[in-house]
Design a protein around this motif. Structure first.
Motif, short mmCIF file in Angstrom:
data_model
loop_
_atom_site.label_atom_id
_atom_site.label_comp_id
_atom_site.label_asym_id
_atom_site.label_seq_id
_atom_site.Cartn_x
_atom_site.Cartn_y
_atom_site.Cartn_z
N ASP A 15 0.82 -1.21 0.00
CA ASP A 15 0.00 0.00 0.00
C ASP A 15 0.85 1.26 0.00
O ASP A 15 0.56 2.22 -0.70
CB ASP A 15 -0.94 0.02 1.21
CG ASP A 15 -2.02 -1.05 1.13
OD1 ASP A 15 -2.27 -1.59 0.03
OD2 ASP A 15 -2.62 -1.34 2.19
N THR A 44 -9.63 4.54 -5.74
CA THR A 44 -10.12 3.28 -6.30
C THR A 44 -9.06 2.65 -7.20
O THR A 44 -8.83 1.43 -7.15
CB THR A 44 -11.42 3.51 -7.09
OG1 THR A 44 -12.41 3.99 -6.18
CG2 THR A 44 -11.91 2.25 -7.76
N LYS A 47 -6.31 1.11 -5.06
CA LYS A 47 -6.75 -0.16 -4.45
C LYS A 47 -6.70 -1.29 -5.47
O LYS A 47 -6.28 -2.40 -5.16
CB LYS A 47 -8.17 -0.01 -3.89
CG LYS A 47 -8.22 0.78 -2.61
CD LYS A 47 -9.64 0.93 -2.12
CE LYS A 47 -9.67 1.87 -0.92
NZ LYS A 47 -11.05 2.19 -0.52
N ARG A 51 -4.34 -4.63 -5.36
CA ARG A 51 -4.78 -6.02 -5.53
C ARG A 51 -3.92 -6.74 -6.58
O ARG A 51 -3.58 -7.92 -6.41
CB ARG A 51 -6.26 -6.09 -5.90
CG ARG A 51 -7.19 -5.72 -4.75
CD ARG A 51 -8.65 -6.02 -5.05
NE ARG A 51 -9.15 -5.41 -6.26
CZ ARG A 51 -9.68 -4.19 -6.35
NH1 ARG A 51 -9.75 -3.42 -5.27
NH2 ARG A 51 -10.13 -3.74 -7.51
#
Length: 134
Positions: A15, A44, A47, A51
């Motif tokens: 992150d 968004t 994120k 992933r």
């Protein structure tokens, strides 16, 4: 049975790298505008890319995108953007991670970048890779 990670980074480290990298991207005069043309919701997007890296590094099955398709569809990224992207990414890795982890992640990022480039038109006449919405 738990599969060991490809590279033993933490989710927090991922992150932090993603956040710092995209801060650098937004400020960069050559690739910032490329990303800005496609990314309107940075949290968004970060994120989603987080992933992607959790999948690639920690072998979590949490990413559902198609990087090649996204890069082919963008149309405004040129081959000369890849060295800038990788240079910024490498600098963030070196800043945020211990050297062995930074080197391992960098090597994987460079392999992924080469793979994306191989799947794209070479002459620059067609679509070229987009590095943001993978």
């Amino acid at each position: 049975m738990t599969i060991p990670p490809r590279i033993p980074v933490t989710e927090t480290q991922i992150d932090r790298v993603i956040s710092q990298f995209y801060a650098q991207v937004r400020a960069d005069p050559s690739i910032g505008p490329v990303f800005q043309a496609h990314v309107s919701d940075w949290p968004t997007h970060e994120k989603k890319i987080g992933r992607f890296w959790r999948n690639a590094l920690l072998l979590q099955r949490c990413y559902d995108g198609n990087p090649m398709q996204a890069h082919l569809a963008a149309g405004n990224v040129k081959s000369q953007h890849f060295p800038v992207w990788l240079s910024l990414f490498d600098a963030v890795l070196e800043q945020e991670l211990p050297q062995p982890l930074a080197q391992s992640w960098s090597a994987l990022a460079h392999r992924i970048g080469r793979g994306l480039r191989y799947g794209l038109p070479e002459d620059g006449a067609g679509s070229t890779p987009y590095l943001g919405n993978a």
